[in-house]
Design an enzyme around this catalytic site. Structure first.
Site, PDB file in Angstrom:
ATOM      1  N   HIS A 270      37.859  26.738  72.293  1.00 54.62           N
ATOM      2  CA  HIS A 270      36.852  26.622  71.237  1.00 54.62           C
ATOM      3  C   HIS A 270      36.871  25.269  70.500  1.00 54.62           C
ATOM      4  CE1 HIS A 270      36.474  31.031  71.508  1.00 54.62           C
ATOM      5  NE2 HIS A 270      37.786  31.079  71.432  1.00 54.62           N
TER       6      HIS A 270
HETATM    7  C1  BDR Z   1      38.156  30.490  66.613  1.00 50.97           C
HETATM    8  O1  BDR Z   1      39.103  31.419  66.113  1.00 50.97           O
HETATM    9  C2  BDR Z   1      40.407  30.948  66.312  1.00 50.97           C
HETATM   10  O2  BDR Z   1      41.202  31.949  66.855  1.00 50.97           O
HETATM   11  C3  BDR Z   1      40.320  29.727  67.182  1.00 50.97           C
HETATM   12  O3  BDR Z   1      41.272  28.776  66.790  1.00 50.97           O
HETATM   13  C4  BDR Z   1      38.908  29.227  66.969  1.00 50.97           C
HETATM   14  O4  BDR Z   1      38.840  28.332  65.882  1.00 50.97           O
HETATM   15  C5  BDR Z   1      37.417  31.116  67.776  1.00 50.97           C
HETATM   16  O5  BDR Z   1      36.762  32.279  67.366  1.00 50.97           O
END
Ligand code: BDR
Ligand code: CA
Length: 313
Positions: free
Chosen positions: A243
């Site tokens: 992400h």
């Molecule tokens: C987001 O949530 C976190 O677990 C990750 O780091 C990312 O920023 C994805 O949904």
């Protein structure tokens, strides 16, 4: 090369946050004014320590790291140890950091930096819940027009949510903060799950990091080995969605991403859909367009960029 861009990375590391930080530290396009930690994937004591560990791993000990909010504005903190492990950075065996946190609170640092730098020169890169950014806007509303841009990872629409059927983790953890940020009249670029679910850490891509033969390459592969196991099971994919590095990659190579200007509103009332980002993709409301919402990514180009940059560390 274009002028160096001043950024503040607001983060809750998190393996994918860690890779985003490494990408930024490796890239000459940025002047990283500071890294601000927030509670999210794990509690603040761990996210702030993890940010220090990553700076040390990258050999960038002069990076300033600030601890910020320990909980969301209104709601009880929800963490994600099932994804990130107990430390938030499970996977590699990174040493305890010897670098120290700055004494100043992250929210004060964000406010002072934006008031001190020329207007329209500082970009905020939130990679976690938006608590620190919202608190800065509440404490000093004059920062809003001085922010060049906020490029954030959060939300989801066509893909739905990853923590509830409706909500993505960062927005779900602090929906009220997201609401403050999206209503502040600041140019926002949003990287939702619709993009990040296409950026998969396939076995071939992780091997590319491992085969770099550097401390950073090996640690990145080990971080991703741990991180992807949860999502591979959940989604049945080869690799998990990477992400947060999408935010930093966008600032280096925006042409890797495509999307459109939309209204984004956050649900803050309904328990069923709490933290849902309601994205008016088709322009059916008269609500103002407040974000450039990305939907697609050139994922090969993204991983090429990542490998090329991390190899520099
Ligand atoms: C987001 O949530 C976190 O677990 C990750 O780091 C990312 O920023 C994805 O949904
Ligand atoms: Ca994150």
């Amino acid at each position: 090369m274009a002028a160096v861009r001043k950024i503040i990375i607001d983060t809750d590391p998190g393996q994918d946050d860690a890779v985003a930080i490494l990408l930024a530290l490796a890239s000459p396009e940025f002047d990283i004014l500071g890294i601000t930690a927030v509670a999210g994937n794990v509690p603040l004591t761990l996210t702030s320590k993890n940010a220090l560990k990553i700076c040390e791993l990258a050999g960038k000990r002069d990076t300033r790291v600030f601890a910020g909010a320990s909980r969301p504005l209104m709601r009880t903190l929800v963490t994600a140890e099932e994804v990130h492990g107990k430390t938030g950075l499970d996977g590699p065996d990174l040493p305890e950091p010897t670098m120290k946190l700055e004494a100043q609170h992250a929210v004060d640092f964000i406010v002072d930096t934006l008031m001190g730098e020329e207007p329209d020169t500082v970009t905020l890169c939130p990679l976690g819940p938006l608590t620190n950014v919202a608190l800065a806007l509440i404490r000093e509303p004059r920062i809003a027009p001085r922010i060049k841009e906020i490029v954030l990872m959060g939300g989801g629409f066509f893909e739905g949510g990853n923590v509830t059927p409706a909500a993505e983790f960062n927005i779900f953890v602090d929906p009220h903060a997201a609401d403050v940020v999206l209503r502040a009249g600041i140019p926002v670029v949003m990287m939702p799950l619709d993009v990040t679910h296409k950026a998969l850490t396939t076995a071939r891509r992780v091997e590319r990091f491992r085969s770099m033969g550097t401390a950073v390459g090996t640690a990145t592969a080990e971080l991703l080995d741990f991180f992807e196991r949860f999502d591979e099971q959940k989604y049945g994919t080869d690799g998990g969605p990477l992400h947060d590095p999408c935010v930093i990659a966008y600032l280096i190579r925006p042409e890797l991403f495509s999307g459109r200007q939309c209204n984004v509103s956050v649900e803050t009332m309904s328990e069923l859909t709490m933290g849902m980002t309601v994205i008016d993709w088709w322009g059916v409301s008269d609500r103002p367009k407040n974000a450039l919402v990305m939907r697609d990514i050139d994922h090969e180009g993204f991983f090429d960029l990542l490998s090329e940059r991390l190899a520099r560390l």
